[in-house]
Motif scaffolding. Structure first.
Motif, short mmCIF file in Angstrom:
data_model
loop_
_atom_site.label_atom_id
_atom_site.label_comp_id
_atom_site.label_asym_id
_atom_site.label_seq_id
_atom_site.Cartn_x
_atom_site.Cartn_y
_atom_site.Cartn_z
N TYR A 161 0.86 -1.18 0.00
CA TYR A 161 0.00 0.00 0.00
C TYR A 161 0.89 1.23 0.00
O TYR A 161 2.07 1.17 0.38
CB TYR A 161 -0.92 -0.01 1.22
CG TYR A 161 -2.08 -0.98 1.05
CD1 TYR A 161 -3.34 -0.53 0.69
CD2 TYR A 161 -1.89 -2.35 1.23
CE1 TYR A 161 -4.40 -1.41 0.51
CE2 TYR A 161 -2.94 -3.25 1.04
CZ TYR A 161 -4.19 -2.77 0.68
OH TYR A 161 -5.23 -3.65 0.49
N PRO A 162 0.37 2.36 -0.43
CA PRO A 162 1.21 3.57 -0.44
C PRO A 162 1.73 3.90 0.96
O PRO A 162 1.04 3.68 1.96
CB PRO A 162 0.24 4.66 -0.93
CG PRO A 162 -0.83 3.91 -1.65
CD PRO A 162 -0.98 2.62 -0.94
N GLU A 163 2.93 4.43 1.01
CA GLU A 163 3.48 4.86 2.30
C GLU A 163 2.93 6.23 2.68
O GLU A 163 2.81 6.56 3.86
CB GLU A 163 5.01 4.91 2.23
CG GLU A 163 5.67 3.55 2.03
CD GLU A 163 7.17 3.65 1.98
OE1 GLU A 163 7.71 4.73 2.31
OE2 GLU A 163 7.81 2.66 1.61
N TYR A 165 1.24 10.25 0.71
CA TYR A 165 0.76 10.95 -0.47
C TYR A 165 1.22 12.41 -0.45
O TYR A 165 1.56 12.96 0.60
CB TYR A 165 -0.78 10.98 -0.50
CG TYR A 165 -1.44 9.65 -0.45
CD1 TYR A 165 -1.61 8.90 -1.61
CD2 TYR A 165 -1.95 9.14 0.75
CE1 TYR A 165 -2.26 7.67 -1.58
CE2 TYR A 165 -2.59 7.92 0.79
CZ TYR A 165 -2.75 7.19 -0.38
OH TYR A 165 -3.39 5.98 -0.34
N TRP A 287 -3.84 5.59 -7.45
CA TRP A 287 -3.62 4.83 -6.20
C TRP A 287 -2.45 5.40 -5.40
O TRP A 287 -2.52 5.53 -4.19
CB TRP A 287 -3.38 3.38 -6.60
CG TRP A 287 -2.78 2.46 -5.60
CD1 TRP A 287 -1.44 2.24 -5.38
CD2 TRP A 287 -3.47 1.58 -4.70
NE1 TRP A 287 -1.26 1.29 -4.41
CE2 TRP A 287 -2.48 0.87 -3.98
CE3 TRP A 287 -4.80 1.33 -4.45
CZ2 TRP A 287 -2.81 -0.08 -3.02
CZ3 TRP A 287 -5.12 0.37 -3.49
CH2 TRP A 287 -4.14 -0.31 -2.79
N PHE A 288 -1.37 5.75 -6.09
CA PHE A 288 -0.16 6.22 -5.39
C PHE A 288 -0.07 7.74 -5.25
O PHE A 288 0.66 8.22 -4.39
CB PHE A 288 1.10 5.71 -6.11
CG PHE A 288 1.44 4.30 -5.80
CD1 PHE A 288 2.03 3.94 -4.58
CD2 PHE A 288 1.19 3.28 -6.71
CE1 PHE A 288 2.36 2.63 -4.29
CE2 PHE A 288 1.52 1.96 -6.43
CZ PHE A 288 2.09 1.64 -5.22
N ASN A 289 -0.76 8.51 -6.08
CA ASN A 289 -0.55 9.96 -6.10
C ASN A 289 -1.68 10.80 -5.52
O ASN A 289 -1.46 11.96 -5.18
CB ASN A 289 -0.32 10.43 -7.55
CG ASN A 289 1.03 10.03 -8.08
OD1 ASN A 289 2.02 10.73 -7.91
ND2 ASN A 289 1.09 8.87 -8.76
N ILE A 340 7.30 5.37 -8.26
CA ILE A 340 6.79 5.43 -6.89
C ILE A 340 7.76 6.19 -5.99
O ILE A 340 7.35 6.95 -5.10
CB ILE A 340 6.56 4.00 -6.35
CG1 ILE A 340 5.48 3.30 -7.18
CG2 ILE A 340 6.17 4.02 -4.88
CD1 ILE A 340 5.31 1.83 -6.86
N HIS A 345 5.64 12.17 0.21
CA HIS A 345 4.91 11.55 1.33
C HIS A 345 4.61 12.61 2.38
O HIS A 345 5.06 12.54 3.52
CB HIS A 345 5.73 10.40 1.92
CG HIS A 345 5.93 9.25 0.98
ND1 HIS A 345 6.92 8.30 1.16
CD2 HIS A 345 5.27 8.91 -0.14
CE1 HIS A 345 6.84 7.41 0.18
NE2 HIS A 345 5.85 7.77 -0.62
N PHE A 349 -0.14 7.28 4.74
CA PHE A 349 -1.26 6.44 4.36
C PHE A 349 -1.93 5.89 5.61
O PHE A 349 -1.27 5.35 6.49
CB PHE A 349 -0.79 5.28 3.47
CG PHE A 349 -1.84 4.23 3.26
CD1 PHE A 349 -2.88 4.45 2.39
CD2 PHE A 349 -1.78 3.04 3.98
CE1 PHE A 349 -3.87 3.47 2.21
CE2 PHE A 349 -2.77 2.05 3.79
CZ PHE A 349 -3.81 2.28 2.91
#
Length: 355
Positions: A161-163, A165, A287-289, A340, A345, A349
């Motif tokens: 999962y993303p760390e 955003y 999902w990541f951004n 990624i 960050h 998340f």
């Protein structure tokens, strides 16, 4: 010199002055009515007197949306030559497409991006020193990707999962139902979301079942899972609200080689149960951004919106192959233009829930 010759000489000088004044600057249409002679007596110039110089005309007339004429045609031709205006031929009307092209030209050439073709903009445009437009694929990288990358990509990190955003205000998402396009923007120098970041072909809900309005992205994410409604599967679920998500096209099983052909062929039409379907790379980018709290506008759209229509027209993706590709998902090259590791960050998340 005799008085008669003096009169003829002065008359010749006057005629020459009138002719010279008429040649200066741009020619104008003749007035419908000639100016009436002054009632005051004519004054004779003193010998050696110099006439006041006429003002130097501005080399470029300011052009903005709504303008018409040959100068607009010339402007469009120059924008088309550099790749900023995507249309078959120039016209003489400055519409929304021309304004958008001017904004892009100004932004990419370090000018104030106001959509008005003033002197500075036109001078650079016609100088031969302007930068060519960046390729459309920078904003829509999927147009250059293989079918395998668009549909079958799966890096195997199904528990990842993303760390974190970027801040929620970094981006704004617009989903246009009329044109089946999802567009992401970031802020310009005035703090308005006008700078395009990514364009995506999408499928919204059939029978107008995708909710419309302005939402704040919610905080539930699902990497690869099954839909309760029809038991199909999808990747990279990013919650908009409740059971409405951005996610990939559908698979028969927990395996990307089982992609559903009909779903792929209908991408770009209203075909979902309410969610917004995307290619794998586009769903992964969101999902990541895209942080929870990011503004997401789902709008009806307008068939007369030339700018969004132009974006849609260029979102042409790879065709469905006759046979299913025989390739391991993890062996499919990643040709996207981000990584990624480059994602900020700013906020961590935190997994939410669908309720």
């Amino acid at each position: 010199m005799s008085p008669k010759k003096v009169i003829c000489f002065v008359a010749a000088l006057v005629c020459f002055a009138v002719f010279a004044a008429g040649c200066a600057g741009e020619s104008e249409p003749a007035p419908s009515e000639a100016p009436r002679p002054s009632a005051s007596p004519e004054r004779t110039e003193e010998p050696g007197a110099t006439a006041a110089p006429s003002p130097t005309p501005t080399p470029y007339t300011e052009l903005r949306e709504g303008a018409q004429g040959e100068t607009v045609r010339k402007l469009q031709e120059a924008l088309m030559e550099l790749g900023y205006l995507a249309q078959d031929k120039a016209t003489d009307y400055y519409g929304s497409l021309t304004r958008a092209a001017v904004v892009t030209f100004q932004r990419q050439n370090g000018l104030q991006a106001d959509g008005i073709a003033g002197e500075e903009t036109q001078e650079l445009l016609y100088s031969g020193n302007a930068a060519e437009c960046e390729p459309f694929s920078l904003l829509a990288p999927t147009v250059g990707m293989s079918f395998e990358e668009l549909v079958m990509s799966d890096d195997g990190t199904r528990d990842q999962y993303p760390e974190g955003y970027p801040e929620p205000g970094t981006y704004k998402i617009i989903v246009d139902i009329e044109h089946q396009v999802t567009m992401v923007y970031t802020k310009d120098e005035n703090g308005e979301y006008t700078v395009p970041v990514r364009y995506m072909l999408c499928s919204t809900g059939k029978d107008d079942c995708t909710p419309k309005g302005t939402f704040k992205m919610d905080n539930y994410r699902v990497r690869f899972s099954q839909f309760a409604r029809d038991k199909t599967y999808g990747q990279y679920w990013s919650q908009i609200r409740g059971a409405i998500y951005f996610h990939t096209i559908l698979y028969e099983e927990f395996d990307t080689s089982t992609y559903i052909e009909e779903v792929w062929e209908k991408l770009g039409t209203a075909d979902s149960h309410g969610c917004i379907r995307l290619t794998v790379p586009d769903a992964k980018w969101i999902w990541f951004n895209i942080a929870p709290g990011t503004e997401c506008v789902v709008r009806d759209g307008d068939p007369d919106d030339d700018v969004t229509a132009s974006i849609r027209e260029r979102l042409v993706l790879a065709a469905l192959p006759e046979e299913r590709p025989d390739i391991e998902p993890q062996d499919i090259p990643n040709t996207d233009n981000w990584s990624i590791e480059d994602v900020a960050h700013d906020i961590p998340f935190v997994q939410g829930s669908q309720d």
